[in-house]
Design a protein around this motif. Sequence first.
Motif, short mmCIF file in Angstrom:
data_model
loop_
_atom_site.label_atom_id
_atom_site.label_comp_id
_atom_site.label_asym_id
_atom_site.label_seq_id
_atom_site.Cartn_x
_atom_site.Cartn_y
_atom_site.Cartn_z
N LEU A 36 0.58 -1.11 0.17
CA LEU A 36 -0.32 -0.12 0.12
C LEU A 36 1.17 1.46 0.20
O LEU A 36 0.72 2.09 -0.20
N GLU A 37 1.86 1.16 0.80
CA GLU A 37 2.63 2.26 0.66
C GLU A 37 2.90 2.72 -0.50
O GLU A 37 3.43 3.65 -1.02
N GLY A 82 0.61 3.76 -2.96
CA GLY A 82 0.39 4.99 -2.77
C GLY A 82 1.64 6.14 -2.85
O GLY A 82 1.23 6.85 -3.49
N ARG A 83 2.74 5.84 -2.50
CA ARG A 83 3.66 6.80 -3.22
C ARG A 83 3.59 7.33 -4.76
O ARG A 83 4.43 7.96 -5.17
N SER A 84 3.89 6.30 -4.94
CA SER A 84 3.27 6.10 -6.76
C SER A 84 2.79 6.49 -7.91
O SER A 84 3.11 6.71 -8.98
N LEU A 113 -1.95 5.71 1.14
CA LEU A 113 -0.64 5.87 2.38
C LEU A 113 -2.13 6.05 3.47
O LEU A 113 -0.83 5.48 4.69
N GLY A 114 -2.77 6.47 3.87
CA GLY A 114 -3.55 6.30 5.41
C GLY A 114 -4.19 4.30 5.58
O GLY A 114 -3.52 4.32 6.42
N GLN A 115 -4.45 3.86 4.71
CA GLN A 115 -3.91 2.23 4.57
C GLN A 115 -3.28 2.03 4.55
O GLN A 115 -3.40 0.77 5.59
N ALA A 116 -2.00 2.34 4.12
CA ALA A 116 -0.94 1.49 4.80
C ALA A 116 -1.03 1.86 6.48
O ALA A 116 0.05 1.02 6.66
N ALA A 146 2.64 11.42 5.99
CA ALA A 146 3.35 11.51 4.65
C ALA A 146 1.62 11.56 3.37
O ALA A 146 1.57 12.23 3.40
N ALA A 147 0.58 11.07 4.26
CA ALA A 147 -0.37 11.14 4.13
C ALA A 147 -1.64 12.28 4.36
O ALA A 147 -1.80 13.23 3.38
N LEU A 148 -0.80 13.22 5.39
CA LEU A 148 -1.59 14.43 5.80
C LEU A 148 -1.09 15.17 5.19
O LEU A 148 -1.76 16.36 5.00
N LYS A 149 0.81 15.17 4.95
CA LYS A 149 1.55 16.12 3.92
C LYS A 149 -0.02 16.71 2.37
O LYS A 149 0.07 17.27 1.69
#
Length: 262
Positions: A93-94, A97-99, A112-115, A134-137
């Motif tokens: 998941l991470e 999300g980052r991709s 990213l939140g799920q991660a 990272a998600a909140l950014k």
Amino acid sequence: MKRTLTAVLLALVADAAAVAAQDDAVRSDVDRSAEYANAREYADCMALASRAPEDALGSAETWEQRGGGDAARHCAAVALFGMGKFAEAAERLEQLGRSLPAERADLAAEVLGQAGMAWQSAGLYERALAAQTAALKLAPDNVALLVDRSTTQFFLGKCWEAIDDLNEANERAPDRPDILVLRASAYRCVGSLELAREDVDRALELKPDDPEALLERGTLRHLSGDEDGARADWLQVAREAAGTPAGDVAQMNLERLDVQVP
């Protein structure tokens, strides 16, 4: 994990078809058929992940080989979560999300939140905190992400940081009793019992008989020496929320007072 699946599912269904952003007048019947097929396959994969995650994992990996893309990768990660392979699910998941591209920042934040939730389930709270930060950014106003990160902060013993997150969440959603109950617990963690009681009382105004709020109020009453009040709250939770985590904790607290639910 389940809380954010619907939002991510809907967004990735749209992404599964590359033609989704094109004007309907330009898209061919073949394009529309491909979009429908991808959306259908994704929905089927996610439904399978909820009832038979091992089968869903195999299906998702096969689909990815056929070009399923992000939707297939997301379904595989969810299947792994359902199999109890939390760390592996979190890694996938991470990575997903980052991709995701910059124009899909809201979707990347949800993944990213799920991660973060998966890392939390694996007991790896520092990794959870990193993913949630990272998600909140990407989505700083996302109340659900703020609440999720606050629970991670709490697990790490960072109670003041948890309060900071919950303050922000409460500013954006002032009428959510669950946020108030969590903040009450965080205030209790730092010894601010009066502020904790204010939050739990407000939560019960918004949602009378809420088991989590009653459970917390019972704890606060117990700490203040009001054993009768604590017993009354915990008895109510044990009776009305039997079989739930709140009900189990209430029963355990009652047993510590040598009281059995009649």
